[in-house]
Structures are given as C-alpha cells and as structure tokens.
Design a protein around this motif. Sequence first.
Motif, PDB file in Angstrom:
ATOM      1  N   TYR A 131       0.822  -1.223   0.000  1.00 26.67           N
ATOM      2  CA  TYR A 131       0.000   0.000   0.000  1.00 26.67           C
ATOM      3  C   TYR A 131       0.852   1.268   0.000  1.00 26.67           C
ATOM      4  O   TYR A 131       0.629   2.175   0.800  1.00 26.67           O
ATOM      5  CB  TYR A 131      -0.920   0.025   1.227  1.00 26.67           C
ATOM      6  CG  TYR A 131      -1.687  -1.239   1.478  1.00 26.67           C
ATOM      7  CD1 TYR A 131      -2.708  -1.655   0.611  1.00 26.67           C
ATOM      8  CD2 TYR A 131      -1.412  -2.044   2.584  1.00 26.67           C
ATOM      9  CE1 TYR A 131      -3.414  -2.831   0.840  1.00 26.67           C
ATOM     10  CE2 TYR A 131      -2.116  -3.218   2.824  1.00 26.67           C
ATOM     11  CZ  TYR A 131      -3.107  -3.603   1.944  1.00 26.67           C
ATOM     12  OH  TYR A 131      -3.808  -4.767   2.187  1.00 26.67           O
ATOM     13  N   PRO A 132       1.855   1.396  -0.875  1.00 24.95           N
ATOM     14  CA  PRO A 132       2.687   2.606  -0.855  1.00 24.95           C
ATOM     15  C   PRO A 132       1.862   3.849  -1.155  1.00 24.95           C
ATOM     16  O   PRO A 132       1.011   3.844  -2.037  1.00 24.95           O
ATOM     17  CB  PRO A 132       3.724   2.327  -1.956  1.00 24.95           C
ATOM     18  CG  PRO A 132       3.062   1.331  -2.858  1.00 24.95           C
ATOM     19  CD  PRO A 132       2.219   0.482  -1.973  1.00 24.95           C
ATOM     20  N   PHE A 133       2.132   4.922  -0.407  1.00 27.16           N
ATOM     21  CA  PHE A 133       1.377   6.169  -0.539  1.00 27.16           C
ATOM     22  C   PHE A 133      -0.134   5.923  -0.419  1.00 27.16           C
ATOM     23  O   PHE A 133      -0.929   6.605  -1.045  1.00 27.16           O
ATOM     24  CB  PHE A 133       1.700   6.863  -1.858  1.00 27.16           C
ATOM     25  CG  PHE A 133       3.076   7.465  -1.913  1.00 27.16           C
ATOM     26  CD1 PHE A 133       3.317   8.716  -1.367  1.00 27.16           C
ATOM     27  CD2 PHE A 133       4.127   6.779  -2.504  1.00 27.16           C
ATOM     28  CE1 PHE A 133       4.587   9.267  -1.408  1.00 27.16           C
ATOM     29  CE2 PHE A 133       5.407   7.335  -2.553  1.00 27.16           C
ATOM     30  CZ  PHE A 133       5.645   8.582  -2.003  1.00 27.16           C
ATOM     31  N   PHE A 134      -0.525   4.938   0.397  1.00 27.26           N
ATOM     32  CA  PHE A 134      -1.925   4.562   0.609  1.00 27.26           C
ATOM     33  C   PHE A 134      -2.595   4.066  -0.678  1.00 27.26           C
ATOM     34  O   PHE A 134      -3.808   4.161  -0.830  1.00 27.26           O
ATOM     35  CB  PHE A 134      -2.726   5.721   1.204  1.00 27.26           C
ATOM     36  CG  PHE A 134      -2.740   5.727   2.716  1.00 27.26           C
ATOM     37  CD1 PHE A 134      -1.680   5.216   3.449  1.00 27.26           C
ATOM     38  CD2 PHE A 134      -3.816   6.262   3.414  1.00 27.26           C
ATOM     39  CE1 PHE A 134      -1.676   5.231   4.828  1.00 27.26           C
ATOM     40  CE2 PHE A 134      -3.836   6.280   4.804  1.00 27.26           C
ATOM     41  CZ  PHE A 134      -2.759   5.763   5.505  1.00 27.26           C
ATOM     42  N   SER A 135      -1.805   3.549  -1.587  1.00 26.82           N
ATOM     43  CA  SER A 135      -2.383   2.931  -2.772  1.00 26.82           C
ATOM     44  C   SER A 135      -3.270   1.769  -2.352  1.00 26.82           C
ATOM     45  O   SER A 135      -2.882   0.953  -1.509  1.00 26.82           O
ATOM     46  CB  SER A 135      -1.263   2.420  -3.692  1.00 26.82           C
ATOM     47  OG  SER A 135      -1.783   1.712  -4.779  1.00 26.82           O
ATOM     48  N   GLN A 136      -4.457   1.684  -2.913  1.00 26.99           N
ATOM     49  CA  GLN A 136      -5.469   0.670  -2.611  1.00 26.99           C
ATOM     50  C   GLN A 136      -6.084   0.811  -1.213  1.00 26.99           C
ATOM     51  O   GLN A 136      -6.838  -0.050  -0.769  1.00 26.99           O
ATOM     52  CB  GLN A 136      -4.907  -0.756  -2.764  1.00 26.99           C
ATOM     53  CG  GLN A 136      -4.408  -1.063  -4.179  1.00 26.99           C
ATOM     54  CD  GLN A 136      -4.056  -2.528  -4.343  1.00 26.99           C
ATOM     55  OE1 GLN A 136      -4.843  -3.393  -4.000  1.00 26.99           O
ATOM     56  NE2 GLN A 136      -2.874  -2.788  -4.876  1.00 26.99           N
ATOM     57  N   VAL A 137      -5.762   1.898  -0.539  1.00 25.09           N
ATOM     58  CA  VAL A 137      -6.372   2.144   0.772  1.00 25.09           C
ATOM     59  C   VAL A 137      -7.549   3.090   0.540  1.00 25.09           C
ATOM     60  O   VAL A 137      -7.390   4.303   0.480  1.00 25.09           O
ATOM     61  CB  VAL A 137      -5.354   2.753   1.758  1.00 25.09           C
ATOM     62  CG1 VAL A 137      -6.009   3.005   3.109  1.00 25.09           C
ATOM     63  CG2 VAL A 137      -4.156   1.827   1.910  1.00 25.09           C
ATOM     64  N   GLY A 138      -8.720   2.519   0.401  1.00 24.90           N
ATOM     65  CA  GLY A 138      -9.879   3.314   0.030  1.00 24.90           C
ATOM     66  C   GLY A 138     -11.070   3.115   0.944  1.00 24.90           C
ATOM     67  O   GLY A 138     -10.926   2.817   2.143  1.00 24.90           O
ATOM     68  N   ASN A 139     -12.252   3.228   0.404  1.00 25.51           N
ATOM     69  CA  ASN A 139     -13.481   3.221   1.200  1.00 25.51           C
ATOM     70  C   ASN A 139     -14.098   1.846   1.409  1.00 25.51           C
ATOM     71  O   ASN A 139     -15.073   1.707   2.130  1.00 25.51           O
ATOM     72  CB  ASN A 139     -14.523   4.143   0.544  1.00 25.51           C
ATOM     73  CG  ASN A 139     -14.111   5.595   0.620  1.00 25.51           C
ATOM     74  OD1 ASN A 139     -13.487   6.013   1.586  1.00 25.51           O
ATOM     75  ND2 ASN A 139     -14.437   6.374  -0.408  1.00 25.51           N
ATOM     76  N   LEU A 140     -13.547   0.816   0.752  1.00 31.52           N
ATOM     77  CA  LEU A 140     -14.077  -0.527   0.947  1.00 31.52           C
ATOM     78  C   LEU A 140     -13.483  -1.140   2.221  1.00 31.52           C
ATOM     79  O   LEU A 140     -12.318  -0.920   2.540  1.00 31.52           O
ATOM     80  CB  LEU A 140     -13.748  -1.413  -0.248  1.00 31.52           C
ATOM     81  CG  LEU A 140     -14.336  -0.987  -1.599  1.00 31.52           C
ATOM     82  CD1 LEU A 140     -13.946  -1.981  -2.684  1.00 31.52           C
ATOM     83  CD2 LEU A 140     -15.856  -0.865  -1.516  1.00 31.52           C
ATOM     84  N   PRO A 141     -14.242  -1.923   2.972  1.00 30.02           N
ATOM     85  CA  PRO A 141     -13.716  -2.563   4.178  1.00 30.02           C
ATOM     86  C   PRO A 141     -12.835  -3.766   3.834  1.00 30.02           C
ATOM     87  O   PRO A 141     -13.077  -4.459   2.845  1.00 30.02           O
ATOM     88  CB  PRO A 141     -14.971  -3.005   4.931  1.00 30.02           C
ATOM     89  CG  PRO A 141     -16.038  -3.110   3.901  1.00 30.02           C
ATOM     90  CD  PRO A 141     -15.697  -2.149   2.801  1.00 30.02           C
ATOM     91  N   HIS A 142     -11.821  -3.979   4.645  1.00 27.14           N
ATOM     92  CA  HIS A 142     -10.916  -5.112   4.445  1.00 27.14           C
ATOM     93  C   HIS A 142     -11.486  -6.344   5.137  1.00 27.14           C
ATOM     94  O   HIS A 142     -11.903  -6.289   6.299  1.00 27.14           O
ATOM     95  CB  HIS A 142      -9.529  -4.786   5.010  1.00 27.14           C
ATOM     96  CG  HIS A 142      -8.460  -5.726   4.576  1.00 27.14           C
ATOM     97  ND1 HIS A 142      -8.303  -6.978   5.130  1.00 27.14           N
ATOM     98  CD2 HIS A 142      -7.493  -5.612   3.621  1.00 27.14           C
ATOM     99  CE1 HIS A 142      -7.272  -7.582   4.558  1.00 27.14           C
ATOM    100  NE2 HIS A 142      -6.758  -6.783   3.639  1.00 27.14           N
TER     101      HIS A 142
END
Length: 447
Positions: free
Chosen positions: A126-137
């Motif tokens: 997840y560099p620079f919050f890549s793929q860190v979005g609004n969907l739950p993990h």
Amino acid sequence: MKVGLKWIVSFSVITLVAIGGLFWNPTADIPDTGEFLSEDKIVGADVAWILAAAGLVLLMTPGLSFFYGGMVGRKNVISTMLQSFIALGVISMVWVVVGFSLSFGESLGINIAGKHYGIIGNPLSYPFFSQVGNLPHKMMAPTIPFILFALFQMKFAVITPAIITGSFAERVRFISYLLFIVLFSVFIYTPLCHMVWHPDGLLNKYFGVKDFAGGTVVHMSAGFAALAGALVVGNRKNPHHEPSNIPYVLLGTGMLWFGWFGFNAGSALSASASAATAFGTTTIASASAMMTWIFFDRINGRSVSALGACIGAVVGLVAITPGCGFVSIQESLFIGFITAIVSNVMVNWKPLKKIDDTLDVFACHGVGGIMGMILTAIFAHGEKASLLHGGLEVFLHHMTALVLVSVFTFFGSLILYKLTDSIITLRVSEESENKGLDLSQHEESFS
C-alpha cells in the motif's frame, strides 16, 4: 543563520516524498483481489465510533507534550513539547509512504510446520496509501472503510516514538531526533506491529499474544527504546531540576486519560460490547493506579503530590492497555493497583536511578507494558484461555514473546541510536545544554 547540509537534505527528502505522492492514487480503481468486501458491509455506528476514537488518539500526542513539558526544567519546555508534537508530522508522512504497508501489508516471514508466519509487511502492498480506500478489508476491519482503519492505526504509530522522548529530554539535538524516530518507526515499530496485530503475524498467529490496544506494540517498544536512548546519550550535566509547570502535567494527564478511551475502546474497531468493556476497564485501572501511587508514596515517607497522582494515573492506563478488552472491571482494579506499586518501586530503585532516564519512561511505560502483558496472560478471558482459565500454554507463550520483544526492541533501538549518532551527532554540546534546548535548538523561550 547558517543552514547546514543536513537541513537541506531533510528538506529535499520531504520534497521528493510530496512530489512522489502525486504518482499514486490511493482510492481509484482498487483491483478485485478478494481482500476487500463490498461497501454495503460497512456499519455506520462502527464508522462513527472509530472516527471519534481516531480523533481521541490523536489528542493523546499533544496531551503527552503537556505531560512531559511540565516535568522538565524551564529552559527545555518548548523543545520537549515539540519533540512529542512533531511526531504528528514526521510519522504521519512515514506511515502514508511506507509505514502502513510494512505494518499491515502482505506478510513476509517464515514457514513453520507448513504454516506461514509474518514478520513484516510487504512495502509494496500500500505505498502512498495505494489501494487504501473506502471498501472494508475482509480480515482486518470488515465493518469500516479500510482508509479509516489505516488512519486510526496511524495515530498509534505517531505516539509511540513521542513517548520515548522523555528519556533523553534536555540533551538531544532536534535534527538527530527526527532521523531516529523515522528509523525507529520503520525498523522497530512496523515489524512489531505486524507480528502482533496482523492476522498472519508471528506473535499473533504462532504465540497467540493478546494485545488489545498496544501494551506490547506501543509501550514496551517505547519503554525499551527509552532505556537504550538514556544509555547511549548519557547522563545530563545537571540531572537535578524542578518541574517547570505542574498544571501542564495535570492538563496533559487529563488529555491522555480522555484520549486513551479512543486508544483502548477504539481498538475494538466497532461500536460493540467489547468497546464498552475496554472503556470501563481503562478508567478503573487508571483510577486504581493513581490512588495506589499516592498512598504508596505517603507510606514510604514521600509527599502526596499532583505529579505523583498524574504519573500513577498514566501507569494504570499503560498497564491495562494490552488486556482492556479481555479482563473484567474487578480484574482491572487489581491490575492498576499492582502495577502502580511495581512501577513506583522501579522509579525509586537506586540502580535504575544511575541511568538518567529523565522522565522515568522505562520505569513507567516499559515496566507498565511488561506488567500489562504478564497480567493479561494471567487474567484474560476469551478464546485463548489465560493462566487462571487453564491456559498454561498461552501464559508460557506470552512470557516467551515478552523476552523476544524486550530483546528486539532494546538492542534494535541501541543499534539505531548508534547509527543515528554516526550520521548526525545525537547529543547537543555542553554549552547548548547549559543554555537550554529551547534557545539553543529553536531560539524560543518559555516565559
């Protein structure tokens, strides 16, 4: 004023990070890798609570700055407070660029008996919050947006190096400190966070370590790093000083206690019964420790002081952190009581006094974290039974993990201090120390 090469290099690094972030989009076009759930799985109550909890945990860092700032001498109030406060900037950037990936990215580690156990996360997850979005993990936080989980965890990463600062207060160069906390966050905090809190982490999956909110990850790591720092930096030229502002300490304690509800109850990652339990045990353990501390001081011929009450309250908060969601109110009362006594004894123990840990960080946070880990292994309820509930194996695993974490954090930090000192000298000159860090490092004064 002459600008040194180290400052130019530091600014260049920040510039590169800021520009580099433009090449990453953290929310758009998240690929369907199977690790995320659909947006309809989000629970609004959980989102509301964790948003509030994240704000509460953030408040703890400025609270810590008041707590520490009031304890040091008048010549070092601003520098001490800034060392805590600046972590909000430094570690937040580190977390976005690579810290979150190293903490909660795809597990990189070892295989034991055909099973994989993670030691650190993949920095490319997840560099620079890549793929860190609004969907739950799916595995980590299935009812809140993944970005909220990442930001909540960021506040823990921020306060951990800030806690360390109390051990070498009044004698460390500011630019050296900045370098150290970056190294500490990357090489000590993130692997420990991954091993304890990632579902595939070694200490979590193999040892079954119970750390609800950071007794091991935050307080033990900071405590042992503080001890290493005090040893490497050395004693102050004038180790005796009067606290500059006791009302600051009281204010900081109140902010910490208030924020700790987000720290502990927020770690349930939901608006749930578990959060309510953590909320209750947090305040009762702190109350118990505060009262125990002041009475124990008086029994030993020391005055009942506002400073002692504040230190006792914080020790109780530290002790309950790993077990806050696993123990009962009655057990939290005892945890605060016994930890306050042990920590008080350590604060006043003559052999430890020879090490100039300015604000007794190891005796409070380190010992408090150790006691919390031991007592959690004794009292915790839940799936993995503790010692009092027939879980001898869990207890022994906890003790083994305690030794491993202690060795890793102490000697790892020792190496990082030495590395930092070889790049930029850690300690200020004797002249700057006598002048005070407020003036010598920042050209400001506390009046």
